[in-house]
Design an enzyme around this catalytic site. Structure first.
Site, PDB file in Angstrom:
ATOM      1  N   CYS A 241      10.707  -5.174  -5.367  1.00 16.81           N
ATOM      2  CA  CYS A 241      10.262  -6.494  -5.593  1.00 16.81           C
ATOM      3  C   CYS A 241      10.572  -6.927  -7.266  1.00 16.81           C
ATOM      4  O   CYS A 241      11.664  -6.434  -7.602  1.00 16.81           O
ATOM      5  CB  CYS A 241       8.982  -6.917  -5.186  1.00 16.81           C
ATOM      6  SG  CYS A 241       7.726  -5.964  -5.721  1.00 16.81           S
ATOM      7  N   ARG A 246       4.471  -6.566  -4.296  1.00 17.50           N
ATOM      8  CA  ARG A 246       4.886  -6.922  -3.028  1.00 17.50           C
ATOM      9  C   ARG A 246       5.628  -5.915  -2.121  1.00 17.50           C
ATOM     10  O   ARG A 246       5.636  -6.234  -0.800  1.00 17.50           O
ATOM     11  CB  ARG A 246       5.642  -8.357  -3.085  1.00 17.50           C
ATOM     12  CG  ARG A 246       4.871  -9.348  -4.083  1.00 17.50           C
ATOM     13  CD  ARG A 246       5.692 -10.554  -4.562  1.00 17.50           C
ATOM     14  NE  ARG A 246       6.429  -9.985  -5.806  1.00 17.50           N
ATOM     15  CZ  ARG A 246       7.256 -11.025  -6.294  1.00 17.50           C
ATOM     16  NH1 ARG A 246       7.362 -12.407  -5.878  1.00 17.50           N
ATOM     17  NH2 ARG A 246       7.982 -10.780  -7.220  1.00 17.50           N
TER      18      ARG A 246
END
Length: 283
Positions: A241, A246
């Site tokens: 990410c 994430r």
């Protein structure tokens, strides 16, 4: 379908049953924009202590994780032994998964995630409290080896890219994936000098895996989402990410809920790739 899910995801009922278990340690991770631990102080899951993500999960100097000796020192000082069950949740939720991934990478075996963090907890009518638990007594923690198969560095990502040897999954927002931003929505647009994505990466925004209470969607829906990006249980998969928070949500879903075995996190992610000289970028 892939192999059976692990027991790494626990629900609020499980946590309530273990609320008095001295071998269970509940930790809230204060992520971006939580420098004063605002969410924790406004109301947290009973029994949770709060860690600032960088202070507890990063080396103090290098962009890396604590080495085995330092990891053991931090755990012991926090009252965590090698046999302690550590349960994480985060604010934002991705920082809890980042802590789970970091602990697993650093060799701690018994780590779990509270499904839905404080959101599902509160949605089920359970209380949030402001009282902080007393400081834990120090514990003995023997250093353990890192689990290197969970992680991939930039040179190996580039090699895999040249050989078309892995599926790359980009867990960032649509704006970041399209090359319109390098920072996440709602924050400053900083973090890299180049906009775009790693060539060939498929987009799977981490929020797509979660429901309105930040809990995971059913496994069948998760399987449909990852299969739509071309993911298969027997292939090499790399998740990234912006800074890898994430990406660890994708890693957790793939490995712990769907049973995929060949998944790695590129923790350098876009803050590294988007600043490198002479690497390919796609928009």
């Amino acid at each position: 379908m892939a192999a059976r899910r692990s027991n790494a995801l626990v629900d609020p009922a499980w946590l309530h049953r273990h609320r008095d278990d001295p071998k269970v340690k509940l930790i809230e991770i204060a992520g971006m924009n939580q420098d004063e631990m605002q969410a924790y102080r406004a109301g947290h899951v009973p029994g949770a202590v709060c860690w600032k993500w960088k202070e507890m999960l990063w080396d103090p100097f290098a962009r890396d994780f604590p080495d085995p000796a330092e990891f053991a020192r931090r755990c012991g000082a926090a009252g965590i032994g090698n046999d302690t069950t550590v349960v994480f949740y985060g604010e934002g939720v991705q920082f809890g998964f980042y802590a789970w991934w970091t602990f697993r990478y650093c060799g701690h075996k018994n780590v779990k995630m509270l499904d839905g963090a404080r959101y599902r907890w509160a949605a089920e009518g359970r209380p949030l409290v402001m009282e902080e638990p007393p400081m834990a007594a120090p514990a003995a923690y023997a250093p353990v080896k890192r689990v290197e198969r969970m992680r991939i560095h930039r040179d190996k990502v580039l090699a895999a890219l040249r050989k078309d040897a892995a599926l790359l999954l980009d867990g960032r927002s649509p704006e970041e994936y399209r090359g319109e931003r390098v920072g996440g929505p709602g924050g400053p647009d900083v973090g890299a000098v180049r906009y775009g994505r790693i060539p060939g990466a498929k987009h799977l925004y981490f929020e797509e895996l979660l429901d309105g209470n930040k809990a995971f969607k059913p496994a069948a829906e998760l399987q449909q989402l990852v299969a739509a990006r071309g993911a298969a249980p027997d292939q090499d998969i790399v998740a990234y990410c912006r800074m890898s928070h994430r990406a660890t949500v994708l890693y957790f879903a793939l490995t712990q809920l769907l049973g995929y075995k060949k998944v790695k996190v590129y923790d350098g992610s876009w803050t590294e790739w988007g600043n490198l000289v002479n690497v390919p970028v796609e928009r």
